[in-house]
Design a protein around this motif. Structure first.
Motif, PDB file in Angstrom:
ATOM      1  N   TYR A 185       9.810   7.032 -14.837  1.00  0.00           N
ATOM      2  CA  TYR A 185       9.161   5.775 -14.063  1.00  0.00           C
ATOM      3  C   TYR A 185       8.002   7.420 -12.825  1.00  0.00           C
ATOM      4  CZ  TYR A 185       7.265   2.584 -10.142  1.00  0.00           C
ATOM      5  OH  TYR A 185       6.292   1.558 -10.359  1.00  0.00           O
ATOM      6  N   GLU A 192      -1.978  14.237  -9.769  1.00  0.00           N
ATOM      7  CA  GLU A 192      -3.087  14.863  -8.823  1.00  0.00           C
ATOM      8  C   GLU A 192      -2.490  14.370  -7.441  1.00  0.00           C
ATOM      9  OE1 GLU A 192      -3.209  13.019 -10.977  1.00  0.00           O
ATOM     10  OE2 GLU A 192      -4.427  14.780 -12.622  1.00  0.00           O
ATOM     11  N   LEU A 193      -1.498  13.180  -6.879  1.00  0.00           N
ATOM     12  CA  LEU A 193      -1.347  13.224  -5.872  1.00  0.00           C
ATOM     13  C   LEU A 193      -0.381  14.086  -5.648  1.00  0.00           C
ATOM     14  CD1 LEU A 193       0.610   9.598  -6.060  1.00  0.00           C
ATOM     15  CD2 LEU A 193      -2.049   9.905  -5.112  1.00  0.00           C
ATOM     16  N   GLU A 195      -0.249  17.479  -6.347  1.00  0.00           N
ATOM     17  CA  GLU A 195      -0.841  18.734  -5.912  1.00  0.00           C
ATOM     18  C   GLU A 195      -1.290  18.418  -4.948  1.00  0.00           C
ATOM     19  OE1 GLU A 195      -3.290  18.358 -10.050  1.00  0.00           O
ATOM     20  OE2 GLU A 195      -1.679  19.801 -10.795  1.00  0.00           O
ATOM     21  N   ALA A 196      -2.105  16.860  -4.401  1.00  0.00           N
ATOM     22  CA  ALA A 196      -3.439  16.654  -3.000  1.00  0.00           C
ATOM     23  C   ALA A 196      -1.916  17.324  -2.397  1.00  0.00           C
ATOM     24  CB  ALA A 196      -3.183  15.626  -3.286  1.00  0.00           C
ATOM     25  N   VAL A 199      -1.386  21.022  -1.971  1.00  0.00           N
ATOM     26  CA  VAL A 199      -2.540  21.598  -1.230  1.00  0.00           C
ATOM     27  C   VAL A 199      -2.930  21.437   0.390  1.00  0.00           C
ATOM     28  CG1 VAL A 199      -5.297  21.079  -0.927  1.00  0.00           C
ATOM     29  CG2 VAL A 199      -4.093  21.512  -3.284  1.00  0.00           C
ATOM     30  N   ASP A 200      -2.266  20.007   0.590  1.00  0.00           N
ATOM     31  CA  ASP A 200      -2.393  20.168   1.913  1.00  0.00           C
ATOM     32  C   ASP A 200      -1.264  20.556   2.952  1.00  0.00           C
ATOM     33  OD1 ASP A 200      -4.230  18.156   2.517  1.00  0.00           O
ATOM     34  OD2 ASP A 200      -3.309  16.388   1.985  1.00  0.00           O
ATOM     35  N   TRP A 209      10.512  12.590  -0.093  1.00  0.00           N
ATOM     36  CA  TRP A 209      10.623  11.547   1.150  1.00  0.00           C
ATOM     37  C   TRP A 209       8.940  10.781   1.370  1.00  0.00           C
ATOM     38  CZ3 TRP A 209      14.288   9.499   1.986  1.00  0.00           C
ATOM     39  CH2 TRP A 209      14.379   8.883   3.409  1.00  0.00           C
ATOM     40  N   GLN A 210       7.491  11.658   1.397  1.00  0.00           N
ATOM     41  CA  GLN A 210       6.418  10.826   1.680  1.00  0.00           C
ATOM     42  C   GLN A 210       5.399  10.202   0.907  1.00  0.00           C
ATOM     43  OE1 GLN A 210       5.179  13.014   5.321  1.00  0.00           O
ATOM     44  NE2 GLN A 210       5.909  10.721   6.172  1.00  0.00           N
ATOM     45  N   LEU A 213       8.741   9.209  -2.998  1.00  0.00           N
ATOM     46  CA  LEU A 213       9.706   8.406  -2.902  1.00  0.00           C
ATOM     47  C   LEU A 213       9.515   6.563  -2.511  1.00  0.00           C
ATOM     48  CD1 LEU A 213      13.100   7.775  -3.249  1.00  0.00           C
ATOM     49  CD2 LEU A 213      13.047   8.002  -0.528  1.00  0.00           C
ATOM     50  N   PRO A 214       8.318   6.508  -1.457  1.00  0.00           N
ATOM     51  CA  PRO A 214       7.225   5.426  -1.162  1.00  0.00           C
ATOM     52  C   PRO A 214       6.973   4.642  -2.348  1.00  0.00           C
ATOM     53  CG  PRO A 214       6.657   6.602   0.438  1.00  0.00           C
ATOM     54  CD  PRO A 214       7.350   8.136  -0.568  1.00  0.00           C
ATOM     55  N   LEU A 215       6.478   5.770  -3.396  1.00  0.00           N
ATOM     56  CA  LEU A 215       5.276   5.018  -4.885  1.00  0.00           C
ATOM     57  C   LEU A 215       6.357   4.323  -5.736  1.00  0.00           C
ATOM     58  CD1 LEU A 215       3.165   7.922  -5.151  1.00  0.00           C
ATOM     59  CD2 LEU A 215       2.823   5.036  -4.640  1.00  0.00           C
ATOM     60  N   ARG A 217       9.726   2.708  -5.104  1.00  0.00           N
ATOM     61  CA  ARG A 217       9.639   1.645  -4.261  1.00  0.00           C
ATOM     62  C   ARG A 217      10.003   0.026  -5.511  1.00  0.00           C
ATOM     63  NH1 ARG A 217       6.457  -0.018   0.221  1.00  0.00           N
ATOM     64  NH2 ARG A 217       6.539   2.261   1.763  1.00  0.00           N
ATOM     65  N   PRO A 218       9.294  -0.065  -6.576  1.00  0.00           N
ATOM     66  CA  PRO A 218       9.353  -0.937  -7.018  1.00  0.00           C
ATOM     67  C   PRO A 218      10.682  -0.637  -8.235  1.00  0.00           C
ATOM     68  CG  PRO A 218       7.417  -0.483  -7.433  1.00  0.00           C
ATOM     69  CD  PRO A 218       8.009   0.671  -6.636  1.00  0.00           C
TER      70      PRO A 218
ATOM     71  N   MET B   1      -8.788  20.999  -8.702  1.00  0.00           N
ATOM     72  CA  MET B   1      -7.839  20.852  -8.048  1.00  0.00           C
ATOM     73  C   MET B   1      -8.571  20.559  -6.247  1.00  0.00           C
ATOM     74  SD  MET B   1      -4.152  22.454  -6.761  1.00  0.00           S
ATOM     75  CE  MET B   1      -3.050  23.093  -7.632  1.00  0.00           C
ATOM     76  N   VAL B   4      -9.460  16.484  -5.679  1.00  0.00           N
ATOM     77  CA  VAL B   4      -8.161  15.793  -5.443  1.00  0.00           C
ATOM     78  C   VAL B   4      -8.316  15.676  -3.398  1.00  0.00           C
ATOM     79  CG1 VAL B   4      -5.438  15.268  -4.530  1.00  0.00           C
ATOM     80  CG2 VAL B   4      -6.500  16.538  -7.023  1.00  0.00           C
ATOM     81  N   THR B   9      -4.780   9.510  -0.896  1.00  0.00           N
ATOM     82  CA  THR B   9      -3.135   8.871  -1.606  1.00  0.00           C
ATOM     83  C   THR B   9      -2.726   7.527  -0.335  1.00  0.00           C
ATOM     84  OG1 THR B   9      -2.190  10.876   0.511  1.00  0.00           O
ATOM     85  CG2 THR B   9      -2.391  11.925  -2.128  1.00  0.00           C
ATOM     86  N   MET B  13      -1.387   4.332  -2.311  1.00  0.00           N
ATOM     87  CA  MET B  13       0.395   3.695  -1.759  1.00  0.00           C
ATOM     88  C   MET B  13       0.246   2.088  -1.327  1.00  0.00           C
ATOM     89  SD  MET B  13       2.161   6.630   0.713  1.00  0.00           S
ATOM     90  CE  MET B  13       0.783   8.056   1.067  1.00  0.00           C
ATOM     91  N   ARG B  16      -0.060  -0.107  -3.526  1.00  0.00           N
ATOM     92  CA  ARG B  16       0.748  -0.862  -4.890  1.00  0.00           C
ATOM     93  C   ARG B  16       1.612  -2.377  -3.515  1.00  0.00           C
ATOM     94  NH1 ARG B  16       3.045   1.168  -8.492  1.00  0.00           N
ATOM     95  NH2 ARG B  16       2.669   3.160  -9.833  1.00  0.00           N
ATOM     96  N   PRO B  19       6.792  -5.929  -4.124  1.00  0.00           N
ATOM     97  CA  PRO B  19       7.734  -6.253  -3.844  1.00  0.00           C
ATOM     98  C   PRO B  19       9.431  -6.042  -3.956  1.00  0.00           C
ATOM     99  CG  PRO B  19       7.572  -5.307  -6.637  1.00  0.00           C
ATOM    100  CD  PRO B  19       6.285  -4.686  -5.436  1.00  0.00           C
ATOM    101  N   GLY B  20       9.637  -4.721  -3.587  1.00  0.00           N
ATOM    102  CA  GLY B  20      10.670  -3.887  -3.728  1.00  0.00           C
ATOM    103  C   GLY B  20      11.711  -4.747  -2.503  1.00  0.00           C
ATOM    104  N   LEU B  22      12.962  -2.679  -0.814  1.00  0.00           N
ATOM    105  CA  LEU B  22      14.226  -1.998  -0.138  1.00  0.00           C
ATOM    106  C   LEU B  22      12.896  -0.916   0.269  1.00  0.00           C
ATOM    107  CD1 LEU B  22      16.847  -1.089  -0.112  1.00  0.00           C
ATOM    108  CD2 LEU B  22      16.445   0.439  -1.799  1.00  0.00           C
ATOM    109  N   ARG B  24      11.168   2.224   3.236  1.00  0.00           N
ATOM    110  CA  ARG B  24      12.356   3.592   3.380  1.00  0.00           C
ATOM    111  C   ARG B  24      13.231   2.883   4.784  1.00  0.00           C
ATOM    112  NH1 ARG B  24       9.577   7.894   5.465  1.00  0.00           N
ATOM    113  NH2 ARG B  24       7.618   6.857   5.300  1.00  0.00           N
TER     114      ARG B  24
END
Lengths: 301, 440
Positions: A185, A192-193, A195-196, A199-200, A209-210, A213-215, A217-218, B1, B4, B9, B13, B16, B19-20, B22, B24
């Motif tokens: 998954y 790119e996410l 990579e971004a 960069v940050d 974690w940030q 993981l949130p992505l 979730r499903p 690079m 981006v 981002t 996020m 999306r 539906p979960g 769960l 964080r």
């Protein structure tokens, strides 16, 4: 599992005029559906009728008495509330830990390009194919030799007969499958996410974690429901690795409803339905998660 | 690079669907709950840590398979009256039996419930039980020689304290026998004559059920003991005799003579159903243990009687009685030996047995001095039957290796009931499987 998978394309098929072939298929599908439902409905019916009646007239006869007496008896006689709690004590930490660890490993394999990561993934997947019964005896012997302090495991003071041991074995066996699903998954998340984020200036932990993981979730939700149902249904490990009757999970508590020389199958049916109820509820409420979970990671984006 | 942009981002996020169940925060909450949940049993355990060991005073743990409601309550009351601090660990009898080897090797309770005879000797020989010969020196006079024999391991030491037993016999309704003028059969020929008569009176002579696999074992045991004697039966069960021996084939041949008088389709019938047919006067006789009484109430229960299995060979008469004994043992990993022995001494007393049997009219106390005044007519008759027995057998699945009984004998007897003609083939199959099992 494959049965669930098959239902999807059937439902989505285009509407065509009803031909004879289609009738055959319909009849076949209805017959199959009934075949699956009967083992569920028959105990339900039996559980509402007294033993004397079904013994005299058979299980397929028309009812004279219908009541919930057996449910009350099963709930109290089988000491079900306590065993339900025991199951939760095993299943909840096991699911949480499994998902937590699996997401770590999946993140490393999929996003961090861990050297040998693919090999690890293959190893995890292969481990899944191992029948659990194979490690039964070695595990039992190991567990009886690993001490735990008394405040973690009483009265055995061993990993044997403690929830820790049961949770550990569930985590060990379920992590493989979860890593497989989660890493596939995560592969679908655009590189790119990350990579971004790099960069940050986000560190590895923050990326995990940030960002990731949130992505996922499903996927976590789907796996959570699936894993909960699997671990909830476990009978083998608890029975083999526990010796205190009051600590056993609800699946084994059904045996309490059988007496030494006599088994009242109607009572047992009522107990089975009570025990199956949580999984059924989880399934119907989170049906979509289940189906999603089954096909998760089947294809890469 | 450079293409981006960090800002992108965020909508990705949010876009999306979630539906979960769960997220964080909930995950963290779940983790906290899990930690709390794990702490819970720990907290309970902390309260329970007793001051074990020491001078015999402390807690005695008691592993029990008395999982049925009535016996569970009765045994708890008996143990509470012992004056000792007993902690009971009840595991349902099925799981208990299947797990017994693992249980005894890992963390067994001090005292545990078990069966006498071969099953006791098997674990005693493996060093999993504590020798209690010293207890028997003081309680020995209270039990019959047969009871002591049933509590003795292969090394001649005692490992077991008998608590109660229940004999197997042929049950019938007195009123049916009176009405039709039937006589209790003394010999095999009498039995067949009686069965023929019942058949002509429109009764099914002998009730038969073997759906669960074990009830028919009683018939095998009795025919074997009556025709070949107790000693042959015991050594056959211990794996020392060949199942292809003519004496074994003779048992099946004799049994086959009875089958025309038995309820057909035994493999599809539970013993409860067979017992009900006896209660409803559809069948005339039924060979089963005393627990058959659980199926009858009131008038029918009062009308029940039994007779010992008839004689087949005169030399063996009606000497042996099948009467499984339940009792207690001390595990070899016992933590509180003094306390455990004190508990066994108490359980061997007439007082404890009387207290327990008040709740259970289908068993009989093992103590010679037990109070029999409250016994039913059947219980009194059972005492007489067992008291007059020259030998006591323990039932097939207790007199032999459990794996042999369940994986070989159950399917074998069921196939015999289905196809009684192929005795030679049957005995050959049993013998070859027996060799594999007893070799392990």
């Amino acid at each position: 599992m494959s049965g669930d998978r098959d239902t999807q394309p059937v439902g989505r098929r285009n509407r065509r005029p009803v031909g004879p072939w289609r009738v055959v298929i319909r009849v076949f599908l209805w017959a199959m559906a009934l075949g699956w439902l009967v083992p569920l409905l028959l105990p339900l019916y039996a559980s509402l009728r007294p033993y004397a009646e079904t013994a005299a007239e058979g299980y397929f006869s028309l009812p004279k008495t219908l009541n919930f007496d057996y449910y009350v008896q099963a709930w109290q006689g089988g000491n079900l509330p306590r065993h339900f709690l025991n199951t939760l004590l095993v299943a909840v930490p096991a699911v949480v830990l499994t998902l937590f660890f699996a997401s770590f490993v999946a993140f490393l394999i999929s996003r961090r390009r861990l050297p040998g990561g693919r090999l690890l993934l293959i190893l995890f997947t292969a481990g899944n194919l191992l029948p659990q019964q194979v490690v039964l005896t070695p595990l039992y012997l190991m567990y009886t030799k690993i001490p735990l302090p008394w405040w973690m495991s009483w009265p055995s003071e061993l990993v044997y007969d403690s929830y820790w041991g049961i949770i550990a074995i569930h985590v060990a066996f379920q992590t493989g499958f979860c890593v497989f699903v989660l890493s596939n998954y995560m592969d679908t998340i655009p590189r790119e996410l990350i990579e971004a984020a790099t960069v940050d200036g986000a560190g590895v932990w923050r990326q995990y974690w940030q960002v990731v993981l949130p992505l996922v979730r499903p996927a976590l939700g789907a796996l959570g429901t699936l894993e909960f149902a699997w671990i909830y249904n476990d009978f083998l490990w608890a029975v083999v690795l526990m010796s205190t009757g009051d600590k056993l999970p609800v699946t084994s508590a059904l045996n309490n409803l059988r007496s030494v020389y006599f088994t009242d199958y109607n009572l047992l049916a009522a107990g089975s339905i009570l025990v199956a109820l949580p999984t059924l509820i989880v399934f119907f409420v989170l049906q979509r998660q289940f189906v999603a979970g089954l096909t998760l990671g089947a294809n890469k984006g | 690079m450079a293409t981006v942009q960090p800002g992108r981002t965020v909508p990705a996020m949010r876009a999306r669907p979630t539906p979960g169940p769960l997220n964080r925060r909930r995950l963290l909450g779940g983790a906290a709950y899990a930690a709390g949940a794990l702490a819970l049993p720990v907290g309970l355990a902390a309260c329970e840590k007793p001051t074990d060991g020491g001078g015999g005073g402390g807690t005695v743990t008691f592993g029990s398979n008395y999982s049925d409601e009535v016996p569970k309550k009765a045994v708890a009351e008996v143990l509470a009256a012992s004056g000792l601090d007993v902690k009971i660990n009840t595991v349902d009898h099925n799981t208990f039996q299947e797990n017994i080897t693992r249980y005894l090797q890992a963390t067994p309770d001090d005292v545990f419930t078990w069966f006498s005879g071969f099953r006791m000797q098997y674990f005693a020989a493996q060093g999993l039980a504590t020798d209690i010969s010293d207890i028997w020196q003081s309680i020995g006079g209270d039990f019959s020689a047969a009871m002591k024999q049933a509590s003795t391991g292969t090394d001649g030491k005692q490992y077991f304290v008998p608590f109660y037993y229940y004999p197997w016999a042929v049950f019938y309704r007195k009123s049916v026998f009176q009405e039709k003028g039937y006589q209790v059969p003394k010999t095999w020929d009498d039995l067949k004559a009686l069965a023929t008569k019942m058949k002509s009176d429109g009764l099914i002579p002998i009730a038969m059920a073997d759906k669960d696999g074990w009830p028919a074992m009683g018939t095998f045991d009795y025919i074997n003991m009556r025709s070949n004697g107790y000693d042959f039966h015991v050594s056959l069960m211990a794996g020392k005799e060949s199942w292809e021996d003519n004496r074994v084939k003779q048992v099946f041949t004799l049994w086959r003579e009875l089958l025309p008088y038995c309820q057909p389709g035994a493999n599809g019938r539970t013993w409860q159903e067979a017992a009900q047919s006896l209660g409803q006067k559809q069948t005339g006789m039924y060979l089963l243990g005393m627990f058959v009484g659980q199926q009858f109430q009131g008038e029918v229960a009062a009308d029940m009687d039994f007779f010992p299995f008839p004689q087949i060979v005169e030399a063996h008469g009606q000497d042996a009685v099948e009467a499984p004994i339940d009792g207690f043992m001390i595990s070899s990993k016992v933590k509180n030996v003094d306390g455990a022995k004190e508990l066994l001494r108490y359980l061997a007393s007439a007082k404890a047995q009387n207290a327990y049997l008040r709740s259970d009219p289908n068993n009989v106390a093992t103590h010679n001095g037990a109070d029999t005044s409250g016994y039913s007519a059947l219980q009194k008759k059972a005492v007489e039957l067992v008291g007059g027995a020259k030998q006591i057998s323990q039932f097939l699945d207790r007199d032999t290796r459990p794996d042999f009984a369940s994986t070989v004998m159950i399917p074998s007897l069921q196939s015999f009931l289905n196809k009684p003609d192929d005795v030679d083939g049957l005995c050959k199959r049993i013998e070859s499987q027996k060799k594999t099992i007893f070799a392990s």
